[in-house]
Design an enzyme around this catalytic site. Structure first.
Site, PDB file in Angstrom:
ATOM      1  N   ALA B  51      29.417  37.891  33.360  1.00 51.92           N
ATOM      2  CA  ALA B  51      29.340  37.691  31.914  1.00 51.92           C
ATOM      3  C   ALA B  51      27.911  37.407  31.471  1.00 51.92           C
ATOM      4  CB  ALA B  51      30.274  36.550  31.492  1.00 51.92           C
ATOM      5  N   GLU B  71      20.046  29.866  35.772  1.00 50.87           N
ATOM      6  CA  GLU B  71      21.018  29.708  36.865  1.00 50.87           C
ATOM      7  C   GLU B  71      20.640  28.461  37.641  1.00 50.87           C
ATOM      8  OE1 GLU B  71      23.893  31.199  38.191  1.00 50.87           O
ATOM      9  OE2 GLU B  71      23.629  29.423  39.455  1.00 50.87           O
ATOM     10  N   ASN B  79      30.350  32.859  40.887  1.00 58.15           N
ATOM     11  CA  ASN B  79      31.556  33.323  41.571  1.00 58.15           C
ATOM     12  C   ASN B  79      31.663  34.847  41.571  1.00 58.15           C
ATOM     13  OD1 ASN B  79      32.682  30.863  42.350  1.00 58.15           O
ATOM     14  ND2 ASN B  79      33.729  30.586  40.387  1.00 58.15           N
ATOM     15  N   GLY B  84      36.180  39.892  44.411  1.00 59.12           N
ATOM     16  CA  GLY B  84      36.654  41.012  45.229  1.00 59.12           C
ATOM     17  C   GLY B  84      36.226  42.399  44.788  1.00 59.12           C
ATOM     18  N   GLY B  85      35.506  42.473  43.667  1.00 58.79           N
ATOM     19  CA  GLY B  85      34.968  43.777  43.265  1.00 58.79           C
ATOM     20  C   GLY B  85      36.009  44.764  42.773  1.00 58.79           C
ATOM     21  N   ARG B 333      49.969  35.415  40.134  1.00 56.99           N
ATOM     22  CA  ARG B 333      49.378  34.488  41.094  1.00 56.99           C
ATOM     23  C   ARG B 333      49.993  33.103  41.029  1.00 56.99           C
ATOM     24  NH1 ARG B 333      42.990  36.316  40.521  1.00 56.99           N
ATOM     25  NH2 ARG B 333      43.287  38.253  41.682  1.00 56.99           N
ATOM     26  N   GLU B 476      34.632  33.100  32.191  1.00 53.66           N
ATOM     27  CA  GLU B 476      35.514  32.013  32.603  1.00 53.66           C
ATOM     28  C   GLU B 476      35.285  30.729  31.807  1.00 53.66           C
ATOM     29  OE1 GLU B 476      35.474  31.282  36.824  1.00 53.66           O
ATOM     30  OE2 GLU B 476      37.158  29.892  36.732  1.00 53.66           O
TER      31      GLU B 476
END
Lengths: 513, 513
Positions: B51, B71, B79, B84-85, B333, B476
């Protein structure tokens, strides 16, 4: 090796969190103090429901000095005064006389299981321990009257464990709390709206900005005043169930198509204000709908006493399109409300159904006279035959009969209820007319979330994780007690127990000057 | 009569809420401005994941001027770089070539159904619309490579719809985003920790207080600097899955017994800070555990690519104590994680199980070489026979055989899977050894909640319901996109789509002076 790695990882995380918090604290900004206070109090309590009145009286009795309760509406009591007047009391004499085995642990288990483990365990434990002493205090000190010898069971509870006020309403508690407050010198100021909480540059909450003489719905009404809280401010402002805009931020499903059981003053302004001054708002998106309400009346109404008190324990709930039961009528409120909403959304209205035996064994004993009122207001309807019920609600009669036969067969064996509902003691087979019905339509009922508090009722700061000096809270304005789902009869217990805890600790705060 | 009453009631409530908000706003307090700014930027982005990088590059391309990404960790990507791409792309050419029928509406339905309706519908709709163009932008503009012709299916999705990066990781996206950022002149400043967000007395966010040269875990490290955001600040700081203390405030179950898939920097400090400056934090108690992780490795690990990619689609998940399946392996999930946690709590470990055919038809095509790595790291285990599997995990062999027979029988008929799982195209009956297994142990994975934003990515003020001037957010750190449950492969889409929206709008802000 793995263990070592994990420890390093965790301790690094912990150190970072700690550092972070101390880093932020120094950047904190606070409100300007007013040039002068218009009135001075030691403890100010916002909200005049169960929690607020309990907190204020306890503070007064613990030597707080000058205590006041502020209420924005024109009458006292908030949602408490329209509450059903039931309270969980594990270990009551009534339970023992009826041979009902209960324990603090069993109540805690019920609350945490149905709350999906979102409850703070230490809060549940403290509350269950205090329930019986609080009930005894209500009876002996406050003068509240409960129906002698009767114990009821709400959804999600393993055993019957709640007592009933004799007038069948939370007003039976609030009215006595108000009398008691007057007696010990705690005024309740009506139409006094809190517009801002003043948190000073030292981080302490020191008072409030109010509109005195406020008229609900007129934001600029009332005289602006600054009230000093020399020891503490206690937040007992309740939930926001009536605030459609705010509740949709947390659960967008709860549009204006959903009515509420709440009084119109159950709005969000102090939830917003608590967040603004640095409170940590937890679990705000768990907003409970009452599954037992009727679309044939406004607000909380009275049909629920039939749907829950009679039909859910000794009758059944039926999907009119199928003639079948669709849920364990004693499941928790969320599970049941979701089930009814799903059916309603499919255009399949649901009803609560009970026969004469069922009402005679339940509400005709615990809430005398309520059935006549329900019939008079046309929120519960009476039918001589099951055929007439089926005709009125367009239920397939054969299916309805099969459903009742199955319920009666399981009841006779005392096992195998098709919805997994526990059998109520002394329940009789359904079949003796006349029959009674109410329509079901969930309404927004209770906010499970709220400010984070510790076991003393102190409100926790989002930046520092420490208590905000001078700030306490209790009741529906707090989170972490009921978790994801509040069980019926547990709100009264929560408000009274935690109101008293917050009030007692507020009284012990040292005064600032 | 009833209708009239209702209207009166609602309009009174609406007026009160409105009045309330305007009343509070005037009492608002803000941060003092620094005496001077150490550095000046037009747009500052916090966080260097999908993002943050998308927002910064989009802002730059839209003419924002001087843009920087901050950062706190010593490497970029948060993350996202260990993700997992995979990314949902409804309507991709790959889907069409495989004859998979999909639509924007179907994806939106899946997200909202599994999100239990907590998703903001307009956000879901905007995101699904932007997914395919964003994928095309990734390929053509950013240069990301995806596995040709392959489409996968994560739990809760009705059809296979996600693409795979060729390197099998989110790093395949982040590395290209970083190259692109460099090319267009957007620096990423590592070890730059944001300690405070500066919100001025006019209500606008104007910059940040940082610790430049910060070392994670050392709160007093780095040089304190004030960075000016002349146009806007964009919050892309991610979740708090690694912050045990903070996550337990919202979901007390998630104690330190739960590991996390997150990098150690996924802590709470900017969640706290956003709340402090007046952001509305929504749905913070929905914290997702990944159901497919292995207790035999740290963090996210790699076993999940087997448990999800092979076993959940062409194998089964088994309770070792019973030898039976226990859940639809393609349920969302939350449902799966709760099921595994319940079994683990009963002392009944669960495994993912697949045979040679299953791995050949899945991960051996989409993630070449991963199986060797998994075996080498001993997080996936290989057995010649089913007997050996049963012996290793103490599974009742007869029950396990029955379970596999039942799965194969349903597969052969293409109907009646006992767990309600959809059959994966080209799946073969289980039975051809060797067999592969991984242990299952849920780990804290994703925060569904966050700051409330509008469709422009502007952050909403808790007191006024209006956008906070100069403040944007994406990814997120925001709530309302995924609702109660984020579906796999939807985070990448969320971060990239909403990051670009926030960046583009941040660039359009007028500069303050």
């Amino acid at each position: 090796m793995t263990t070592l790695k994990r420890r390093t990882f965790l301790s690094a995380g912990a150190a970072a969190a700690l550092g972070t918090v101390s880093g932020i604290a120094q950047a904190k900004s606070f409100d300007p103090m007013p040039a002068q206070w218009d009135e001075n109090f030691d403890v100010i309590v916002i909200g005049s429901g169960f929690a607020g009145l309990a907190a204020a009286c306890e503070a007064k009795n613990q030597g707080a000095g000058n205590v006041i309760v502020l209420e924005k509406m024109r009458s006292a009591g908030g949602n408490s005064v329209i509450n059903g007047g039931i309270m969980s009391v594990p270990g009551s004499a009534f339970q023992k006389a009826l041979g009902i085995k209960d324990s603090l642990e069993l109540l805690a288990e019920d609350m945490i299981r149905e709350g999906l483990g979102y409850n703070y365990p230490e809060k549940v434990s403290a509350m269950t321990k205090a329930a019986l002493p609080t009930y005894e205090w209500l009876v002996k000190e406050i003068g509240v009257e409960f129906v002698d010898g009767k114990v009821g069971q709400e959804g999600g509870h393993s055993v019957p464990r709640h007592v009933y006020t004799t007038n069948g309403s939370g007003s039976g508690i609030v009215s006595k709390q108000l009398e008691y407050a007057k007696k010990i010198g705690v005024p309740v100021r009506l139409r006094c709206y809190v517009e801002a909480i003043i948190r000073d540059s030292d981080g302490r909450v020191k008072g409030v900005k109010v509109r005195d003489g406020y008229r609900f719905g007129k934001p600029d009404s009332g005289k602006v005043k600054y009230l000093k809280a020399g020891k503490a401010l206690v937040l007992c402002y309740g939930g926001f169930g009536a605030d459609v805009n705010f509740r949709m931020k947390f659960d967008p499903k709860l549009t204006d198509k959903f009515e509420t059981t709440n009084q119109p003053g159950a709005t969000s302004e102090l939830w917003r204000e608590a967040s603004r001054i640095g409170c940590n708002m937890i679990q705000t998106d768990w907003i409970q709908c009452g599954p037992w309400n009727s679309p044939e009346e406004k607000g909380m109404g009275i049909a629920l006493y039939f749907a829950q008190g009679a039909a859910a324990t000794m009758g059944i709930w039926v999907n009119t399109a199928t003639g079948k039961r669709f849920i364990n009528e004693l499941a928790n409120r969320k599970v049941r409300a979701d089930a009814v909403i799903n059916n309603n959304n499919k255009g399949q209205p649901c009803i609560a159904l009970a026969d004469q035996n069922a009402v005679d064994l339940t509400i005709n004993q615990t809430r005398k006279g309520i059935l006549d009122k329900q019939l008079e207001r046309k929120v519960v309807h009476k039918f001589d035959t099951l055929e007439a019920v089926a005709a009125e609600y367009k239920i397939p009669l054969d299916e309805l009969k099969k459903t009742i036969d199955a319920y009666n067969a399981a009841l006779a064996k005392q096992s195998g209820d098709e919805m997994g509902r526990p059998f109520t003691k002394n329940a009789k087979p359904m079949g003796t007319g006349p029959w009674y019905c109410s329509l079901l339509s969930p309404k927004v009922h209770h906010c499970m979330g709220g400010v984070e508090t510790n076991s003393l009722g102190q409100v926790i700061d989002i930046s520092t994780d420490k208590p905000i000096p001078g700030l306490y809270a209790a009741g529906e304005s707090t989170g972490g007690v009921h978790g994801a789902v509040r069980l019926g009869s547990c709100a009264t217990m929560d408000c009274l127990v935690n109101g008293r805890i917050a009030g007692a600790n507020a009284a012990k705060e040292s005064a600032w000057s």
